[in-house]
Scaffold this motif. Structure first.
Motif, PDB file in Angstrom:
ATOM      1  N   HIS A  23      31.631  10.969  52.312  1.00 46.97           N
ATOM      2  CA  HIS A  23      31.998   9.738  51.623  1.00 46.97           C
ATOM      3  C   HIS A  23      33.258   9.845  50.775  1.00 46.97           C
ATOM      4  O   HIS A  23      33.625   8.876  50.119  1.00 46.97           O
ATOM      5  CB  HIS A  23      30.828   9.267  50.751  1.00 46.97           C
ATOM      6  CG  HIS A  23      29.604   8.948  51.543  1.00 46.97           C
ATOM      7  ND1 HIS A  23      29.477   7.805  52.299  1.00 46.97           N
ATOM      8  CD2 HIS A  23      28.454   9.645  51.734  1.00 46.97           C
ATOM      9  CE1 HIS A  23      28.305   7.801  52.905  1.00 46.97           C
ATOM     10  NE2 HIS A  23      27.668   8.907  52.584  1.00 46.97           N
ATOM     11  N   HIS A  24      33.905  11.007  50.752  1.00 47.12           N
ATOM     12  CA  HIS A  24      35.086  11.179  49.916  1.00 47.12           C
ATOM     13  C   HIS A  24      36.305  11.497  50.787  1.00 47.12           C
ATOM     14  O   HIS A  24      36.207  12.308  51.720  1.00 47.12           O
ATOM     15  CB  HIS A  24      34.860  12.296  48.892  1.00 47.12           C
ATOM     16  CG  HIS A  24      33.701  12.014  47.995  1.00 47.12           C
ATOM     17  ND1 HIS A  24      32.483  12.633  48.152  1.00 47.12           N
ATOM     18  CD2 HIS A  24      33.558  11.155  46.961  1.00 47.12           C
ATOM     19  CE1 HIS A  24      31.652  12.179  47.238  1.00 47.12           C
ATOM     20  NE2 HIS A  24      32.265  11.276  46.509  1.00 47.12           N
ATOM     21  N   PRO A  25      37.442  10.878  50.484  1.00 43.88           N
ATOM     22  CA  PRO A  25      38.648  11.120  51.283  1.00 43.88           C
ATOM     23  C   PRO A  25      39.016  12.602  51.404  1.00 43.88           C
ATOM     24  O   PRO A  25      39.453  13.034  52.467  1.00 43.88           O
ATOM     25  CB  PRO A  25      39.727  10.331  50.533  1.00 43.88           C
ATOM     26  CG  PRO A  25      38.969   9.227  49.861  1.00 43.88           C
ATOM     27  CD  PRO A  25      37.650   9.842  49.471  1.00 43.88           C
ATOM     28  N   ASN A  53      29.145   9.352  39.578  1.00 44.34           N
ATOM     29  CA  ASN A  53      29.153  10.500  38.673  1.00 44.34           C
ATOM     30  C   ASN A  53      30.528  10.821  38.103  1.00 44.34           C
ATOM     31  O   ASN A  53      30.630  11.453  37.056  1.00 44.34           O
ATOM     32  CB  ASN A  53      28.601  11.740  39.387  1.00 44.34           C
ATOM     33  CG  ASN A  53      27.178  11.521  39.848  1.00 44.34           C
ATOM     34  OD1 ASN A  53      26.375  10.923  39.137  1.00 44.34           O
ATOM     35  ND2 ASN A  53      26.872  11.979  41.041  1.00 44.34           N
ATOM     36  N   ASP A  54      31.583  10.430  38.801  1.00 45.49           N
ATOM     37  CA  ASP A  54      32.950  10.729  38.353  1.00 45.49           C
ATOM     38  C   ASP A  54      33.854   9.602  38.838  1.00 45.49           C
ATOM     39  O   ASP A  54      34.233   9.548  40.005  1.00 45.49           O
ATOM     40  CB  ASP A  54      33.400  12.075  38.925  1.00 45.49           C
ATOM     41  CG  ASP A  54      34.746  12.526  38.387  1.00 45.49           C
ATOM     42  OD1 ASP A  54      35.500  11.689  37.828  1.00 45.49           O
ATOM     43  OD2 ASP A  54      35.055  13.721  38.530  1.00 45.49           O
ATOM     44  N   ARG A  55      34.213   8.716  37.929  1.00 45.30           N
ATOM     45  CA  ARG A  55      34.967   7.519  38.297  1.00 45.30           C
ATOM     46  C   ARG A  55      36.371   7.837  38.832  1.00 45.30           C
ATOM     47  O   ARG A  55      37.021   6.977  39.397  1.00 45.30           O
ATOM     48  CB  ARG A  55      35.040   6.549  37.112  1.00 45.30           C
ATOM     49  CG  ARG A  55      33.659   6.018  36.746  1.00 45.30           C
ATOM     50  CD  ARG A  55      33.703   4.927  35.716  1.00 45.30           C
ATOM     51  NE  ARG A  55      34.490   3.768  36.073  1.00 45.30           N
ATOM     52  CZ  ARG A  55      34.108   2.797  36.891  1.00 45.30           C
ATOM     53  NH1 ARG A  55      32.933   2.869  37.477  1.00 45.30           N
ATOM     54  NH2 ARG A  55      34.885   1.765  37.136  1.00 45.30           N
ATOM     55  N   ARG A  56      36.834   9.065  38.665  1.00 47.87           N
ATOM     56  CA  ARG A  56      38.141   9.448  39.212  1.00 47.87           C
ATOM     57  C   ARG A  56      38.063   9.662  40.722  1.00 47.87           C
ATOM     58  O   ARG A  56      39.078   9.681  41.407  1.00 47.87           O
ATOM     59  CB  ARG A  56      38.655  10.733  38.551  1.00 47.87           C
ATOM     60  CG  ARG A  56      38.902  10.603  37.064  1.00 47.87           C
ATOM     61  CD  ARG A  56      39.163  11.954  36.463  1.00 47.87           C
ATOM     62  NE  ARG A  56      37.950  12.762  36.613  1.00 47.87           N
ATOM     63  CZ  ARG A  56      37.843  14.040  36.277  1.00 47.87           C
ATOM     64  NH1 ARG A  56      38.878  14.688  35.781  1.00 47.87           N
ATOM     65  NH2 ARG A  56      36.718  14.698  36.430  1.00 47.87           N
ATOM     66  N   ILE A  57      36.853   9.835  41.222  1.00 53.74           N
ATOM     67  CA  ILE A  57      36.637  10.107  42.649  1.00 53.74           C
ATOM     68  C   ILE A  57      36.276   8.809  43.357  1.00 53.74           C
ATOM     69  O   ILE A  57      35.469   8.025  42.875  1.00 53.74           O
ATOM     70  CB  ILE A  57      35.512  11.153  42.837  1.00 53.74           C
ATOM     71  CG1 ILE A  57      35.930  12.474  42.187  1.00 53.74           C
ATOM     72  CG2 ILE A  57      35.189  11.329  44.311  1.00 53.74           C
ATOM     73  CD1 ILE A  57      34.836  13.521  42.191  1.00 53.74           C
TER      74      ILE A  57
END
Length: 131
Positions: A22-24, A58-62
């Motif tokens: 789910h993460h680039p 959990n980490d809005r930067r991600i």
């Protein structure tokens, strides 16, 4: 069914997102392409309403990527059209030939699971899938 055209790279990203990536950064690492290339592919999927971007809980930067209903439908239609095409092509084979083919695919899978595919053998957005 609604007709869509997506690139091979977009198709592979949809598959990986559906599979739990789910993460680039995960997509770039797994597909062995640059983050900017992943971003361009994801941009097109977002523009076509097949993927959404949202901040990770959990980490809005991600950034977290999710398939939309339209993305799910696209994958389902591609898989179904591929299945139908394979059924048609394999229809003339007898049981012994189908068993030999199955054994060959099992062997190929074991070979590729042991070692990553070389970058020159991977396709990233060069072709398109149309359904």
């Amino acid at each position: 069914a609604e007709k869509h055209v997506i690139t091979g790279g977009q198709f592979h990203l949809l598959r990986m997102i559906k599979g739990g990536m789910h993460h680039p950064s995960e997509l770039a690492e797994r597909s062995k392409i640059s983050r900017p290339a992943v971003t361009r592919l994801v941009d097109a999927l977002v523009d076509n309403e097949m993927v959404t971007r949202s901040p990770d809980e959990n980490d809005r930067r991600i950034i977290r990527l999710e398939l939309t209903g339209r993305g799910e439908i696209m994958l389902d239609e591609i898989f179904q059209s591929t299945h139908d095409w394979l059924d048609e092509k394999l229809q003339p084979l007898n049981d012994d030939q189908l068993e030999a083919l199955s054994q060959g695919f099992t062997l190929l899978r074991s070979v590729f699971e042991k070692e990553d595919c070389p970058p020159e053998a991977q396709h990233h957005g060069k072709g398109t899938h149309s359904i």
